[in-house]
Design an enzyme around this catalytic site. Sequence first.
Site, PDB file in Angstrom:
ATOM      1  N   CYS A 281       6.495  -6.712  -2.934  1.00 25.75           N
ATOM      2  CA  CYS A 281       6.798  -7.781  -3.890  1.00 25.75           C
ATOM      3  C   CYS A 281       7.483  -7.222  -5.128  1.00 25.75           C
ATOM      4  CB  CYS A 281       5.517  -8.479  -4.315  1.00 25.75           C
ATOM      5  SG  CYS A 281       4.691  -9.248  -2.949  1.00 25.75           S
TER       6      CYS A 281
ATOM      7  N   VAL B  14      11.144  -8.139  -6.563  1.00 22.81           N
ATOM      8  CA  VAL B  14      11.352  -8.856  -7.822  1.00 22.81           C
ATOM      9  C   VAL B  14      12.339  -8.094  -8.704  1.00 22.81           C
ATOM     10  CG1 VAL B  14      10.245  -9.694  -9.931  1.00 22.81           C
ATOM     11  CG2 VAL B  14       9.106  -9.995  -7.741  1.00 22.81           C
TER      12      VAL B  14
HETATM   13  S1  SF4 Z   1       2.130  -6.937  -4.002  1.00 24.80           S
HETATM   14 FE1  SF4 Z   1       2.926  -7.905  -2.282  1.00 24.80          FE
HETATM   15  S2  SF4 Z   1       3.267  -6.297  -0.845  1.00 24.80           S
HETATM   16 FE2  SF4 Z   1       1.831  -5.500  -2.328  1.00 24.80          FE
HETATM   17  S3  SF4 Z   1      -0.197  -5.913  -1.456  1.00 24.80           S
HETATM   18 FE3  SF4 Z   1       0.357  -7.562  -2.857  1.00 24.80          FE
HETATM   19  S4  SF4 Z   1       1.228  -9.120  -1.535  1.00 24.80           S
HETATM   20 FE4  SF4 Z   1       1.277  -7.194  -0.416  1.00 24.80          FE
END
Ligand code: SF4
Lengths: 457, 554
Positions: A106, A110
């Site tokens: 994520c 981003v």
């Molecule tokens: S940030 Fe995104 S990729 Fe990382 S554990 Fe949380 S949901 Fe999963």
Amino acid sequence: MLEGTTAEIRERKALRVNPAKTCQPIGAMYAALGINKCMPHSHGSQGCCAYHRSHLTRHYKEPIVATTSSFTEGASVFGGLANLKTALSNIFTIYQPDIVAVHTTCLSEVIGDDIPTIIKKSKVEGIIPEGKIVIHANTPSFVGSHVTGFANQCEAFVKYLAESSEETKNVMNLFPGWVEPADMRELKRLASLVGVEFIMAPDTSDVLDSAMDGKYEMYPDGGTTVADLKAMGDSFLTLALGPLASTPAATTLEKKCNVPHKVLELPIGVSATDAYIDALRLAGDTSVPKELERERGRLIDMISDMSQYLHKKKVAIFGDPDHITSMVSFLVEIGMEPAIIVTGTPGKKWEAKIKEICKPVNEDVVVHAFSDIHYLHQWVKANPVDLLMGNTYGKFVAKSENLPFVRFGFPILDRVGHRAFPTLGYTGAMRLIEKITDAFFDKRDREDADQDIELVL
Amino acid sequence: MSEESNSSTPPMGPTGPSAAEAREQMLDIYPKKTLRKRSKQILVNETPSTPAEIGANSRTVPGIITQRGCSYAGCKGVVIGPIYDVLHITHGPIGCGWYSWLSRRNMNKIRKEGETNYLQYSMSTDMQEDHIVFGGEKQLEQAIQEAYDEFKPKAISVYATCPVGLIGDDIHSVCRKMKEKLGINVFGFSCEGYKGVSQSAGHHIANNGVFKHMIGLDDTPVDFKYKINILGEYNIGGDAWEIDRIFALCGIKIIGTLSGGVSYDDITNCHMADLNVVMCHRSINYMAEMMETKFGIPWFKVNFIGIEGTKKSLRKIAQYFGDKALIDKVEEVIAKEMSEVRPVLEDVTTRTQGKTAALFVGGSRAHHYQDLFNDMGMQVIAAGYEFAHRDDYEGRDVLPSIKVDADSRNIEELKIEADPERYNASHAERKKSLEEAGFTFEDYEGMMRQMAKDTLVIDDISHHELEKLIELYKPNVIGSGVKDKYVIEKMGVPCKQLHSYDYGGPYAGFKGAINFYKEIDRMTSSKVWQLTRAPWHEAGDAPATETAEVPVGA
Ligand code: SF4
Ligand code: SF4
């Protein structure tokens, strides 16, 4: 147990409670582990990678190695270019894989890190040694689920590696979908029995169920080789098992190398396995060996023997779309009655498909994609069922409702069988029947009054 | 184990090279920059009584296979997550909340009918793409409302994950707004995973939040003669419950255990204690200090892992209160408990004596568990933490000389002052007079002082270093975490998970020690490793043949 859960269902628009899915990168990591001498690399903060490795380890009870770009606040602000370059340099020096499969998290999504450009730069700067490969897949978790992460990684294998030499070979491609190592082994056994030459990718058998012999190999002797991934472009056909997990790879391969593809449901249960075997037979222009027919016959025999215990039993089931589609078909096949079906992965079309499958036995079946286990639990409180099927997290629901519970899907953190025995194919279906009837019988034997206990069932 | 007790066996066990040579071999493979970094974090414990400076709490080099996790894991997963009657909401995409769902064994149970144990639930905002693009504050607000409507909890806590910090959601203003609206305590933690360099940053953030939003809310007097809090004990495998049992026998009231087996009400009332004792120094020393500054509650370090530590800690607590009746009671309890421990220990030691262990875990366990191995006559040849700081290695006396780097500077240091009404001066006086009599407070001497001379100390051990260590020494057992467990066991060495206890335990206190001795005895005597050899391996002339695993095109 789950004291706060009541039968009163309120509409929730923003709050997920007890999810029936997790995030994309773990799927990408699992797929990458099915490539020979491949290091999965998580481009983001190290927490995600730690969580994914831990979770896969708990499911497989096997070493799960993967590296991370270990973002700190600085990298989060300025971008992860430097981190990824340092990571690649370390990985190739210390762990010496043939290929590194980068997936995003994520955070890096981003920020908008441009991975292909970073890979190119690293190549130019000599960070990626001659003959070594780095590929990538985008796996932001605010889209899809762990299953789409798996699918994206599989697609990346094809995108980066498949080549066509213009000369079609008498080899078939097989995308197995997100199934267990034991299932992958079973898929290969069945294809060999029917007499088809194939390349399967990914292949986690012998990687995530490797033998204990006192030696540790970071890259066990299993997994699809890079040479095979390249050769996939020359195959005459692709069978993609599990529409959600395997279609993107199959269609991309068709576009890139002109290999036609056929999408099948995962071979769970009688008709889905029949479809797989039949597709193999047609593809290989061979006939189904007697041995396999007898295997099928033994399954049918078991269904017939046990059908009185299965007939019209109501089932609540949650899990991943591909798994559920085939499992629900199987439940219908053996006379059971799916009552409520939930997946966490988004998918409106899938809901319609499942309803269609259930129609012959239950017109009123409740089906929800992008939903959660809490919803299923609440519904079950008001509408009692006979059996619960799902991953390990279901055990809390099963306990609080005193339901027979069959573990199925991902993850299974508290039982050992999924690592050793397939649920795919005819023998896998027999195992499922055993598990379902065992769950019923165990409850009966435990709870029946003395005068009702049966010796024979 | 100390410098003096050096026996005839070499510090690194009966086989293998010297620690210095092993260190060289571990570092050998690294590229230049990585080498520079790692060489500061791998030390030979040459002068245990004056520990050398170790590199700790610094960034993990990208691409290195590390055990470490993130700040969110340290905050939600470790410190706050165990509070069973607070409803926890992870603000972010689904994964972070999912992985921290029941994956840590901080056990807890409801105290009475009608309560809900929220540890069995995983709640999150399951952010989707439009929330990332347009912001997730509305989503969070709605999620808090829905959680309240459905569960009616007494408090709600919110945890920010990486993407939330980047898109700039202000979780604290949402929490304030909802606190006012709902009339219950709602508070947030900015514990985005990119903060700091490991779980450790999350511990600090959690301590700050607990202090700001929970500590001191309930001044109801606790009518008990001896009342304490245990800080940094998380009830893994029921450890806190075993400690509770012992304290109940001694007649000492534990108001709050932060945060194993604890309730929200315990925490809001725990400033009524006379003393804080600290188990895991790394994760909670902040709290001990802040509570002392504000309420005057003194603290010292204890260890209930291993019988020596347990005895010493109980005696010190009794001495703190200085009451003869209590001191006698504690001795009586120790004597009684030891009568059960002794025969087991004697029996187990006949098999474990002289065996070797290595420990790479957490921020205190790699130290605490050395006591248990020492109880059994085992030798700890190498140890290191996953996310500790220099003071946990070298002792708190180095605190003034620790440089605060960019990664730590971003974690807020709360400015605490003495509470004008509630600061308990009599505690401070007692502390002063005890100190004059040689009693130590705020004391943690660190891991290295207790380790034998010329053993290895490795901070944030990498996969490669661990493999090398096993190859060179083949310790009889390694204490580590889930990510290493099966790597270690594939190499024929049993691995005890010291985060999850491999679903066993408790290992704290007296009963816990018995459990641990038996478990290590089982592991180091296991015959399973011998089964890896089949009879035909011994025959020599009949090796297994390599057949194509799947006969293709048959
Ligand atoms: S940030 Fe995104 S990729 Fe990382 S554990 Fe949380 S949901 Fe999963
Ligand atoms: S996204 Fe951040 S908070 Fe979530 S697991 Fe990854 S590092 Fe931790």
